[in-house]
Design a protein around this motif. Structure first.
Motif, PDB file in Angstrom:
ATOM      1  N   TYR A  80       0.813  -1.220   0.000  1.00 47.95           N
ATOM      2  CA  TYR A  80       0.000   0.000   0.000  1.00 47.95           C
ATOM      3  C   TYR A  80       0.856   1.285   0.000  1.00 47.95           C
ATOM      4  CZ  TYR A  80       0.780  -1.159   4.936  1.00 47.95           C
ATOM      5  OH  TYR A  80       1.341  -1.534   6.124  1.00 47.95           O
ATOM      6  N   GLY A  81       2.146   1.158  -0.226  1.00 47.16           N
ATOM      7  CA  GLY A  81       3.011   2.344  -0.317  1.00 47.16           C
ATOM      8  C   GLY A  81       4.282   2.189   0.502  1.00 47.16           C
ATOM      9  N   ASN A  82       5.151   3.170   0.386  1.00 50.14           N
ATOM     10  CA  ASN A  82       6.417   3.127   1.116  1.00 50.14           C
ATOM     11  C   ASN A  82       6.265   3.732   2.518  1.00 50.14           C
ATOM     12  OD1 ASN A  82       7.597   2.022  -1.110  1.00 50.14           O
ATOM     13  ND2 ASN A  82       8.608   3.897  -1.776  1.00 50.14           N
ATOM     14  N   ILE A  83       7.001   3.156   3.467  1.00 52.24           N
ATOM     15  CA  ILE A  83       7.054   3.706   4.825  1.00 52.24           C
ATOM     16  C   ILE A  83       8.443   4.320   5.001  1.00 52.24           C
ATOM     17  CG2 ILE A  83       6.977   3.181   7.309  1.00 52.24           C
ATOM     18  CD1 ILE A  83       4.299   2.607   6.159  1.00 52.24           C
ATOM     19  N   GLY A  84       8.489   5.594   5.348  1.00 53.02           N
ATOM     20  CA  GLY A  84       9.774   6.259   5.591  1.00 53.02           C
ATOM     21  C   GLY A  84      10.297   5.931   6.982  1.00 53.02           C
ATOM     22  N   ILE A  85      11.594   5.663   7.048  1.00 48.32           N
ATOM     23  CA  ILE A  85      12.216   5.308   8.335  1.00 48.32           C
ATOM     24  C   ILE A  85      13.393   6.258   8.571  1.00 48.32           C
ATOM     25  CG2 ILE A  85      13.413   3.481   9.628  1.00 48.32           C
ATOM     26  CD1 ILE A  85      12.085   1.507   7.559  1.00 48.32           C
ATOM     27  N   LYS A  86      13.448   6.852   9.766  1.00 47.26           N
ATOM     28  CA  LYS A  86      14.613   7.658  10.156  1.00 47.26           C
ATOM     29  C   LYS A  86      15.115   7.112  11.484  1.00 47.26           C
ATOM     30  CE  LYS A  86      13.408  12.071   7.999  1.00 47.26           C
ATOM     31  NZ  LYS A  86      13.041  13.473   8.259  1.00 47.26           N
ATOM     32  N   VAL A  87      16.437   6.954  11.572  1.00 42.44           N
ATOM     33  CA  VAL A  87      17.038   6.414  12.802  1.00 42.44           C
ATOM     34  C   VAL A  87      18.200   7.318  13.234  1.00 42.44           C
ATOM     35  CG1 VAL A  87      18.224   4.450  13.864  1.00 42.44           C
ATOM     36  CG2 VAL A  87      16.428   4.035  12.182  1.00 42.44           C
ATOM     37  N   TRP A  88      18.176   7.736  14.497  1.00 37.77           N
ATOM     38  CA  TRP A  88      19.288   8.480  15.103  1.00 37.77           C
ATOM     39  C   TRP A  88      19.858   7.607  16.219  1.00 37.77           C
ATOM     40  CZ3 TRP A  88      14.665  10.540  13.694  1.00 37.77           C
ATOM     41  CH2 TRP A  88      14.635  11.724  12.962  1.00 37.77           C
ATOM     42  N   ILE A  89      21.172   7.452  16.265  1.00 40.75           N
ATOM     43  CA  ILE A  89      21.801   6.708  17.366  1.00 40.75           C
ATOM     44  C   ILE A  89      22.931   7.577  17.949  1.00 40.75           C
ATOM     45  CG2 ILE A  89      23.216   4.687  17.972  1.00 40.75           C
ATOM     46  CD1 ILE A  89      21.600   3.033  16.069  1.00 40.75           C
ATOM     47  N   TYR A  90      22.877   7.786  19.248  1.00 41.63           N
ATOM     48  CA  TYR A  90      23.893   8.595  19.937  1.00 41.63           C
ATOM     49  C   TYR A  90      24.863   7.663  20.664  1.00 41.63           C
ATOM     50  CZ  TYR A  90      25.865  11.671  23.534  1.00 41.63           C
ATOM     51  OH  TYR A  90      26.724  12.345  24.371  1.00 41.63           O
ATOM     52  N   LYS A  91      26.177   7.845  20.370  1.00 38.63           N
ATOM     53  CA  LYS A  91      27.195   6.945  20.948  1.00 38.63           C
ATOM     54  C   LYS A  91      28.226   7.688  21.793  1.00 38.63           C
ATOM     55  CE  LYS A  91      27.711   5.128  16.722  1.00 38.63           C
ATOM     56  NZ  LYS A  91      28.205   4.296  15.615  1.00 38.63           N
ATOM     57  N   GLY A  92      27.791   8.711  22.498  1.00 36.90           N
ATOM     58  CA  GLY A  92      28.699   9.449  23.373  1.00 36.90           C
ATOM     59  C   GLY A  92      29.412  10.582  22.660  1.00 36.90           C
ATOM     60  N   GLU A  93      30.324  11.245  23.366  1.00 38.13           N
ATOM     61  CA  GLU A  93      31.017  12.403  22.803  1.00 38.13           C
ATOM     62  C   GLU A  93      32.430  12.026  22.375  1.00 38.13           C
ATOM     63  OE1 GLU A  93      30.760  15.539  25.646  1.00 38.13           O
ATOM     64  OE2 GLU A  93      28.662  15.919  25.199  1.00 38.13           O
ATOM     65  N   ILE A  94      32.872  12.648  21.275  1.00 42.08           N
ATOM     66  CA  ILE A  94      34.234  12.408  20.773  1.00 42.08           C
ATOM     67  C   ILE A  94      35.030  13.692  20.980  1.00 42.08           C
ATOM     68  CG2 ILE A  94      35.626  11.869  18.750  1.00 42.08           C
ATOM     69  CD1 ILE A  94      33.303  10.287  17.628  1.00 42.08           C
ATOM     70  N   PHE A  95      36.129  13.621  21.722  1.00 40.42           N
ATOM     71  CA  PHE A  95      36.976  14.792  21.962  1.00 40.42           C
ATOM     72  C   PHE A  95      38.186  14.743  21.034  1.00 40.42           C
ATOM     73  CE2 PHE A  95      34.469  14.224  25.739  1.00 40.42           C
ATOM     74  CZ  PHE A  95      34.106  15.508  26.069  1.00 40.42           C
ATOM     75  N   GLU A  96      38.886  15.854  20.953  1.00 41.21           N
ATOM     76  CA  GLU A  96      40.016  15.987  20.022  1.00 41.21           C
ATOM     77  C   GLU A  96      41.079  14.914  20.272  1.00 41.21           C
ATOM     78  OE1 GLU A  96      42.791  19.565  18.308  1.00 41.21           O
ATOM     79  OE2 GLU A  96      41.254  20.033  19.782  1.00 41.21           O
ATOM     80  N   LYS A  97      41.308  14.594  21.553  1.00 43.47           N
ATOM     81  CA  LYS A  97      42.336  13.586  21.880  1.00 43.47           C
ATOM     82  C   LYS A  97      41.934  12.189  21.389  1.00 43.47           C
ATOM     83  CE  LYS A  97      40.607  13.012  26.626  1.00 43.47           C
ATOM     84  NZ  LYS A  97      39.883  11.783  26.469  1.00 43.47           N
ATOM     85  N   ASP A  98      40.600  11.930  21.245  1.00 41.47           N
ATOM     86  CA  ASP A  98      40.129  10.624  20.775  1.00 41.47           C
ATOM     87  C   ASP A  98      40.326  10.454  19.273  1.00 41.47           C
ATOM     88  OD1 ASP A  98      39.200  10.086  23.347  1.00 41.47           O
ATOM     89  OD2 ASP A  98      37.305  11.111  22.936  1.00 41.47           O
ATOM     90  N   LEU A  99      40.421  11.583  18.554  1.00 40.24           N
ATOM     91  CA  LEU A  99      40.556  11.515  17.094  1.00 40.24           C
ATOM     92  C   LEU A  99      41.978  11.207  16.659  1.00 40.24           C
ATOM     93  CD1 LEU A  99      38.380  14.632  16.213  1.00 40.24           C
ATOM     94  CD2 LEU A  99      37.744  12.250  15.856  1.00 40.24           C
ATOM     95  N   LYS A 100      42.961  11.434  17.559  1.00 43.51           N
ATOM     96  CA  LYS A 100      44.369  11.217  17.184  1.00 43.51           C
ATOM     97  C   LYS A 100      44.715   9.740  17.208  1.00 43.51           C
ATOM     98  CE  LYS A 100      45.747  15.780  18.674  1.00 43.51           C
ATOM     99  NZ  LYS A 100      46.356  16.575  19.747  1.00 43.51           N
TER     100      LYS A 100
END
Length: 235
Positions: free
Chosen positions: A215-235
């Motif tokens: 009977y048609g398409n169902i739109g799905i949106k998903v957001w997942i939060y996995k904590g904060e990333i700081f500059e020291k974590d990117l190195k």
């Protein structure tokens, strides 16, 4: 006035890297951009049901590297690597088709002596925690809806399954369309935990997807939060 921004684009250059990584100028930039967009759309359609989380592309002067991230690598690789070899051949065929169509456009870079065949590298990486990937969660929701399971049960099951993962600190699922086959379309959402969209260092994974129903398409949106990333974590 409010302005909606894609959570991935909002964090580009801060905690996120580009999904296509290459350098091109003028006509070359146009060719690469068009090729990437068409190839990404084609791969998403072809690998529907394989739980692909992300598709990344890298280019050098002589090679194109495609990285597929999936929670079911065995489905794509196949027995003795037959599936991966076939997929690689199909990608090469599709790229040739795009090049042939581009060559018909006046001013295209791929005309004449400048046309060079790039070496194709295909890497398939396993996603260890599929419940923490918004793309895979959206595909699981779509699969449940296409099997005609009640939409509220599907949303609740997926939220509980994701929240059981140690990485996940918050999840929101939004469905829109003719839910349960109703005559009028509407939206329903389920949220658990935090989704700090305005915090730039917040690691938020977002995906839009569609479930195809009679009977048609169902739109799905998903957001997942996995904590904060700081500059020291990117190195």
């Amino acid at each position: 006035m409010s302005h909606t921004v894609h959570p991935y684009a909002h964090r580009l250059g801060i905690i996120r890297d580009w999904r296509s990584r290459w350098f091109g100028v003028n006509a070359q930039y146009r060719e690469y951009l068009k090729e990437d967009m068409l190839l990404r759309e084609w791969l998403e359609k072809k690998l529907r049901g394989s739980y692909v989380s992300d598709i990344e592309m890298e280019r050098s002067a002589k090679a194109l590297r495609i990285v597929l991230k999936t929670s079911r690598p065995g489905m794509i690789i196949g027995r003795s690597g037959e599936g991966a070899a076939k997929l690689r051949a199909d990608i090469e065929k599709y790229l040739e088709k795009i090049s042939a169509n581009s060559a018909k456009i006046p001013g295209s870079l791929k005309k004449g002596a400048q046309e060079k065949k790039q070496e194709l590298k295909l890497d398939i990486e396993e996603v260890k925690n599929p419940e923490a990937s918004s793309a895979i969660v959206a595909q699981m929701v779509a699969e449940g809806l296409e099997k005609r399971m009640p939409f509220r049960r599907v949303m609740k099951q997926m939220v509980e399954k994701s929240m059981a993962s140690r990485e996940v600190q918050g999840i929101k699922i939004l469905l829109s369309g003719r839910l349960g086959g109703a005559d009028m379309s509407r939206k329903e959402e389920l949220k658990k935990g935090r989704i700090p969209l305005q915090t730039l260092r917040a690691d938020i994974d977002f995906k839009r997807y569609e479930a195809h129903l009679p009977y048609g398409n169902i739109g799905i949106k998903v957001w997942i939060y996995k904590g904060e990333i700081f500059e020291k974590d990117l190195k």
